[in-house]
Design a protein around this motif. Structure first.
Motif, PDB file in Angstrom:
ATOM      1  N   CYS A 127      52.380 -12.552  18.212  1.00 13.90           N
ATOM      2  CA  CYS A 127      51.717 -12.839  19.480  1.00 13.90           C
ATOM      3  C   CYS A 127      52.687 -12.606  20.637  1.00 13.90           C
ATOM      4  CB  CYS A 127      51.203 -14.272  19.504  1.00 13.90           C
ATOM      5  SG  CYS A 127      52.487 -15.522  19.608  1.00 13.90           S
ATOM      6  N   CYS A 142      55.652 -15.091  20.869  1.00 18.36           N
ATOM      7  CA  CYS A 142      56.720 -14.888  19.889  1.00 18.36           C
ATOM      8  C   CYS A 142      57.543 -13.660  20.229  1.00 18.36           C
ATOM      9  CB  CYS A 142      56.137 -14.784  18.488  1.00 18.36           C
ATOM     10  SG  CYS A 142      55.657 -16.399  17.827  1.00 18.36           S
ATOM     11  N   CYS A 189      49.557 -14.773  13.640  1.00  9.69           N
ATOM     12  CA  CYS A 189      50.917 -14.517  14.124  1.00  9.69           C
ATOM     13  C   CYS A 189      51.938 -14.875  13.052  1.00  9.69           C
ATOM     14  CB  CYS A 189      51.211 -15.301  15.400  1.00  9.69           C
ATOM     15  SG  CYS A 189      52.921 -15.030  15.949  1.00  9.69           S
ATOM     16  N   LYS A 248      50.192 -19.081  14.333  1.00  9.41           N
ATOM     17  CA  LYS A 248      48.953 -19.314  15.087  1.00  9.41           C
ATOM     18  C   LYS A 248      47.841 -18.380  14.615  1.00  9.41           C
ATOM     19  CE  LYS A 248      49.488 -17.674  19.285  1.00  9.41           C
ATOM     20  NZ  LYS A 248      50.039 -17.788  20.646  1.00  9.41           N
ATOM     21  N   GLY A 264      54.979 -15.081  13.447  1.00  8.00           N
ATOM     22  CA  GLY A 264      56.044 -15.911  13.993  1.00  8.00           C
ATOM     23  C   GLY A 264      55.668 -17.378  13.979  1.00  8.00           C
ATOM     24  N   CYS A 265      54.669 -17.738  14.783  1.00  6.71           N
ATOM     25  CA  CYS A 265      54.338 -19.149  14.969  1.00  6.71           C
ATOM     26  C   CYS A 265      53.170 -19.597  14.109  1.00  6.71           C
ATOM     27  CB  CYS A 265      54.061 -19.439  16.436  1.00  6.71           C
ATOM     28  SG  CYS A 265      52.669 -18.500  17.111  1.00  6.71           S
TER      29      CYS A 265
HETATM   30 ZN   LIG Z   1      53.317 -16.377  17.619  1.00  8.15          ZN
END
Ligand SMILES: [Zn+2]
Ligand SMILES: [Mn+2]
Ligand SMILES: [Mn+2]
Ligand SMILES: [Zn+2]
Lengths: 136, 136
Positions: free
Chosen positions: A118, A121, A78, A83, A80-81
């Motif tokens: 994900c 996010c 991901c 992960k 964004g985060c």
């Molecule tokens: Zn994420």
DNA sequence: GGTGAAAATGAAAATCGTTTTCATTTAGCT
DNA sequence: AGCTAAATGAAAACGATTTTCATTTTCACC
């Protein structure tokens, strides 16, 4: 077999996520305050050398160590985060093995990775809209 | 649009291989001796930002820049001579797209890589024998 | 063709994860 | 216990990437 090595190995294999040197260093450090960074680094390298783990690099400049399981898998990463979600890659590995043969390559390893965002996010917003699909 | 940028863009897109900053720097340097390393670096980053290329990292710590073509492809990477061979990844991309959906990910990019030894390197010998297959 | 703001450039320095060095300690063997 | 090879920890070295900053250039506007 030194106590440091035992602690590092044990900690690494108890871990389920993909850990960086710094992360594992902090973890063993919370148990044995005197352990050195280079020792953690060297032992992670050793674990890789004997085939129990593999280095993975996912865009950010940080090398992580991924325990080798018998079932081959790929990574959903991901953006964004940060992960990492694993998925079974049996099917893909079959295709890749065939590809290697066709190109007169012996294969010693695979890397299958999907970058994206994900659900969490996306829900939180802050996901840019361009949906370019591509393979390097 | 500066002359440096034009030279860097032109040189990059005339290139077929996966080029590193240093490599492209040397190439443009042979034409314009006064061009700066950071300018090459910044323009490669720019090319990526606008979606015309993608950074790829193949184990050694060197980032290379891969022109994005419309057909998705993966990489066969020879651990011996460091050669990179591309292969069509249409089929795999289909599987990965499905995988992303199943895991509630939007996919923004893929990376499919096989490490191994090419025919030439095997012929020359110096290929260690352990044939461990694995996916990170 | 000026003019000025915003962007780009080049040289140098900063960053930062990784790797090596080296003096010291420890494990494993006899 | 005594010996040797291996492991450790602190610090330094390394090297690709990124940032800084003073200077130059582009480009939109007049
Ligand atoms: Zn994420
Ligand atoms: Mn490519
Ligand atoms: Mn994994
Ligand atoms: Zn080869």
């Amino acid at each position: 077999m030194t106590p440091q090595r035992e602690l590092i190995f044990r900690s690494f294999f108890e871990m389920d996520k993909h850990v960086s040197v710094d992360e594992l260093y902090e973890i063993v450090r919370s148990i044995d305050r005197s352990i050195g960074y280079s020792t953690v680094w060297r032992n992670l390298k050793l674990i890789c050398r004997v085939g129990l783990a593999q280095e993975v690099s996912i865009g950010d400049g940080i090398t992580r160590y991924d325990r080798l399981t018998r079932i081959p898998h790929g990574h959903l990463f991901c953006l964004g985060c940060k992960k990492v979600v694993e998925f079974n890659a049996d099917q893909i590995v079959g295709v890749l093995a065939q590809t290697a043969i066709e190109n007169d390559f012996t294969n010693k390893g695979f890397k299958v990775e999907v970058q994206g965002f994900c659900g969490e996010c996306r829900a939180k917003g802050s996901v840019d809209s361009s949906e370019t699909e591509s393979v390097s």
